[in-house]
Scaffold this motif. Structure first.
Motif, PDB file in Angstrom:
ATOM      1  N   VAL A 104       0.823  -1.216   0.000  1.00 40.12           N
ATOM      2  CA  VAL A 104       0.000   0.000   0.000  1.00 40.12           C
ATOM      3  C   VAL A 104       0.856   1.264   0.000  1.00 40.12           C
ATOM      4  O   VAL A 104       0.531   2.248  -0.671  1.00 40.12           O
ATOM      5  CB  VAL A 104      -0.948  -0.002   1.218  1.00 40.12           C
ATOM      6  CG1 VAL A 104      -1.623   1.359   1.393  1.00 40.12           C
ATOM      7  CG2 VAL A 104      -2.010  -1.089   1.063  1.00 40.12           C
ATOM      8  N   THR A 105       1.974   1.232   0.730  1.00 43.76           N
ATOM      9  CA  THR A 105       2.764   2.452   0.876  1.00 43.76           C
ATOM     10  C   THR A 105       3.940   2.554  -0.080  1.00 43.76           C
ATOM     11  O   THR A 105       4.400   3.659  -0.373  1.00 43.76           O
ATOM     12  CB  THR A 105       3.303   2.568   2.317  1.00 43.76           C
ATOM     13  OG1 THR A 105       4.116   1.420   2.596  1.00 43.76           O
ATOM     14  CG2 THR A 105       2.176   2.638   3.315  1.00 43.76           C
ATOM     15  N   GLU A 106       4.422   1.410  -0.589  1.00 43.10           N
ATOM     16  CA  GLU A 106       5.662   1.438  -1.350  1.00 43.10           C
ATOM     17  C   GLU A 106       5.486   1.437  -2.865  1.00 43.10           C
ATOM     18  O   GLU A 106       5.928   2.338  -3.542  1.00 43.10           O
ATOM     19  CB  GLU A 106       6.548   0.255  -0.932  1.00 43.10           C
ATOM     20  CG  GLU A 106       7.176   0.447   0.418  1.00 43.10           C
ATOM     21  CD  GLU A 106       8.090   1.676   0.427  1.00 43.10           C
ATOM     22  OE1 GLU A 106       9.120   1.693  -0.255  1.00 43.10           O
ATOM     23  OE2 GLU A 106       7.731   2.647   1.116  1.00 43.10           O
ATOM     24  N   PHE A 107       4.870   0.389  -3.408  1.00 44.40           N
ATOM     25  CA  PHE A 107       4.871   0.294  -4.870  1.00 44.40           C
ATOM     26  C   PHE A 107       3.497   0.389  -5.519  1.00 44.40           C
ATOM     27  O   PHE A 107       3.389   0.763  -6.683  1.00 44.40           O
ATOM     28  CB  PHE A 107       5.556  -1.001  -5.340  1.00 44.40           C
ATOM     29  CG  PHE A 107       4.942  -2.273  -4.813  1.00 44.40           C
ATOM     30  CD1 PHE A 107       3.881  -2.881  -5.460  1.00 44.40           C
ATOM     31  CD2 PHE A 107       5.443  -2.875  -3.672  1.00 44.40           C
ATOM     32  CE1 PHE A 107       3.318  -4.043  -4.989  1.00 44.40           C
ATOM     33  CE2 PHE A 107       4.887  -4.045  -3.185  1.00 44.40           C
ATOM     34  CZ  PHE A 107       3.825  -4.635  -3.849  1.00 44.40           C
ATOM     35  N   MET A 108       2.425   0.084  -4.796  1.00 42.93           N
ATOM     36  CA  MET A 108       1.107   0.144  -5.422  1.00 42.93           C
ATOM     37  C   MET A 108       0.725   1.559  -5.878  1.00 42.93           C
ATOM     38  O   MET A 108       0.101   1.712  -6.937  1.00 42.93           O
ATOM     39  CB  MET A 108       0.039  -0.422  -4.487  1.00 42.93           C
ATOM     40  CG  MET A 108       0.071  -1.943  -4.365  1.00 42.93           C
ATOM     41  SD  MET A 108      -0.170  -2.807  -5.941  1.00 42.93           S
ATOM     42  CE  MET A 108      -1.908  -2.493  -6.236  1.00 42.93           C
ATOM     43  N   PRO A 109       1.062   2.618  -5.129  1.00 43.94           N
ATOM     44  CA  PRO A 109       0.718   3.957  -5.640  1.00 43.94           C
ATOM     45  C   PRO A 109       1.300   4.230  -7.026  1.00 43.94           C
ATOM     46  O   PRO A 109       0.624   4.790  -7.899  1.00 43.94           O
ATOM     47  CB  PRO A 109       1.318   4.890  -4.575  1.00 43.94           C
ATOM     48  CG  PRO A 109       1.292   4.083  -3.326  1.00 43.94           C
ATOM     49  CD  PRO A 109       1.609   2.683  -3.754  1.00 43.94           C
ATOM     50  N   GLU A 110       2.556   3.829  -7.247  1.00 41.01           N
ATOM     51  CA  GLU A 110       3.183   4.064  -8.549  1.00 41.01           C
ATOM     52  C   GLU A 110       2.549   3.197  -9.633  1.00 41.01           C
ATOM     53  O   GLU A 110       2.277   3.662 -10.745  1.00 41.01           O
ATOM     54  CB  GLU A 110       4.683   3.783  -8.460  1.00 41.01           C
ATOM     55  CG  GLU A 110       5.451   4.228  -9.688  1.00 41.01           C
ATOM     56  CD  GLU A 110       6.953   4.143  -9.495  1.00 41.01           C
ATOM     57  OE1 GLU A 110       7.674   4.229 -10.497  1.00 41.01           O
ATOM     58  OE2 GLU A 110       7.401   3.978  -8.336  1.00 41.01           O
ATOM     59  N   VAL A 111       2.291   1.937  -9.303  1.00 40.00           N
ATOM     60  CA  VAL A 111       1.660   1.029 -10.271  1.00 40.00           C
ATOM     61  C   VAL A 111       0.273   1.538 -10.644  1.00 40.00           C
ATOM     62  O   VAL A 111      -0.099   1.597 -11.824  1.00 40.00           O
ATOM     63  CB  VAL A 111       1.561  -0.406  -9.699  1.00 40.00           C
ATOM     64  CG1 VAL A 111       0.750  -1.296 -10.637  1.00 40.00           C
ATOM     65  CG2 VAL A 111       2.943  -0.997  -9.497  1.00 40.00           C
ATOM     66  N   LEU A 112      -0.510   1.926  -9.641  1.00 36.20           N
ATOM     67  CA  LEU A 112      -1.881   2.351  -9.890  1.00 36.20           C
ATOM     68  C   LEU A 112      -1.944   3.689 -10.627  1.00 36.20           C
ATOM     69  O   LEU A 112      -2.840   3.900 -11.447  1.00 36.20           O
ATOM     70  CB  LEU A 112      -2.653   2.441  -8.572  1.00 36.20           C
ATOM     71  CG  LEU A 112      -2.898   1.108  -7.857  1.00 36.20           C
ATOM     72  CD1 LEU A 112      -3.616   1.342  -6.539  1.00 36.20           C
ATOM     73  CD2 LEU A 112      -3.693   0.152  -8.737  1.00 36.20           C
ATOM     74  N   ALA A 113      -1.023   4.585 -10.334  1.00 40.12           N
ATOM     75  CA  ALA A 113      -1.017   5.877 -11.023  1.00 40.12           C
ATOM     76  C   ALA A 113      -0.856   5.670 -12.526  1.00 40.12           C
ATOM     77  O   ALA A 113      -1.569   6.278 -13.335  1.00 40.12           O
ATOM     78  CB  ALA A 113       0.106   6.756 -10.484  1.00 40.12           C
TER      79      ALA A 113
END
Length: 299
Positions: A104-113
């Motif tokens: 949730v904090t590390e890589f999903m924000p970048e993937v989802l963006a």
């Protein structure tokens, strides 16, 4: 026996809100109309679905069983809608993901963006959950898929590994543990720790390790997120156990040192878990592929 989809959807809303009024509001119904529909559903099943009290409602055992079926039915309806939406030129759909703290904090924000930027018709519900809740949510159909780390010992799930997650000790500069040698987790317990919040999967994982050792985790402070944890560590408040990828990122701008752990469990496999990959809508499959491709590129 005949079920109307709106009634099942209303039942899910009431179950999740733990309130007839709250569920009715989500379904855009009056409380009286919602009550009539729920009573009709109970009559068809011949079972009471809710215990009603002054503070709201609570599911009965029969209600718990129906909730699993209702979620599965509604999820399948969404899959059908999503699959047939491919016949139009617009990609639409909703994906719910249960994931651990690191994801949730590390890589999903970048993937989802990146993923959402190319698919304006898709919406995402990303929720941080404990490991067992991730498994249960996927099995029950409350989530389309989950993202977790570590050994997975549960039946009924397809496991799709995509990268490794190494846990390390992060210490302030000139700390006694800053020797350049690998150490065991138990050696860190002589020092106060900076930990994550109670709902984090990493904290629960570390608490399980200290329970096996028959000791306790000497938490001095708990924070929300890896960056605040690193700032506390840099200030000398304590040391912390964090994913190496996070530690390396914050080490670039903070005065931190990283010490590797000797414990076998410190290196964990990250995986996507699904109930049945082939039954997922194309949008979910594409997102899972994006997660795996992201790590193939990064690591």
């Amino acid at each position: 026996m005949h079920f109307d989809l709106p009634d099942l959807r209303l039942f899910i809303h009431v179950s999740e809100a733990l309130s007839l009024t709250g569920g009715a509001r989500r379904a855009s119904l009056s409380t009286a109309a919602a009550s009539t529909r729920i009573k009709s559903l109970e009559g068809q099943l011949g079972s009471r679905l809710f215990y009603r009290g002054s503070q709201g409602v609570e599911l009965t055992p029969a209600g718990e069983k129906l909730l699993k079926h209702a979620r599965a039915i509604m999820r399948q309806v969404e899959y059908v809608k999503s699959d047939f939406s491919n016949y139009s030129n617009s990609e639409v759909g909703h994906i719910r993901i249960f994931a651990n703290t690191t994801a949730v904090t590390e890589f999903m924000p970048e993937v989802l963006a990146d993923f959402l930027g190319r698919r304006p018709g898709i919406t995402i519900d990303l929720q941080e959950r404990l490991t067992n809740d991730i498994f249960r949510g996927v099995l029950d159909g409350a989530a389309d898929f989950g993202v977790t780390s570590g050994e997975i010992k549960i039946r009924g799930l397809e496991v799709l590994p995509f990268s490794m997650d190494r846990l390390v000790v992060v210490v302030p500069s000139s700390h006694p543990l800053e020797t350049g040698e690998t150490i065991f987790f138990q050696q860190t317990l002589e020092y106060p720790h900076v930990g994550l919040h109670e709902g984090s999967t990493l904290l629960q994982f570390l608490k399980a390790q200290v329970t096996e050792l028959g000791v306790y985790l000497p938490l001095r402070i708990q924070v929300f997120g890896f960056e605040p944890a690193c700032r506390m560590i840099e200030a000398g408040v304590g040391i912390g156990i964090l994913p190496e990828s996070s530690a390396l990122r914050y080490q670039r701008t903070m005065d931190l040192s990283i010490v590797r752990l000797k414990d076998d469990w410190a290196t964990r496999e990250r995986s996507v878990v699904v109930r049945e990959l082939d039954s997922l809508p194309e949008s979910s499959k594409e997102l899972i592929k994006a997660i795996r491709d992201f790590h193939d590129y990064k690591e």
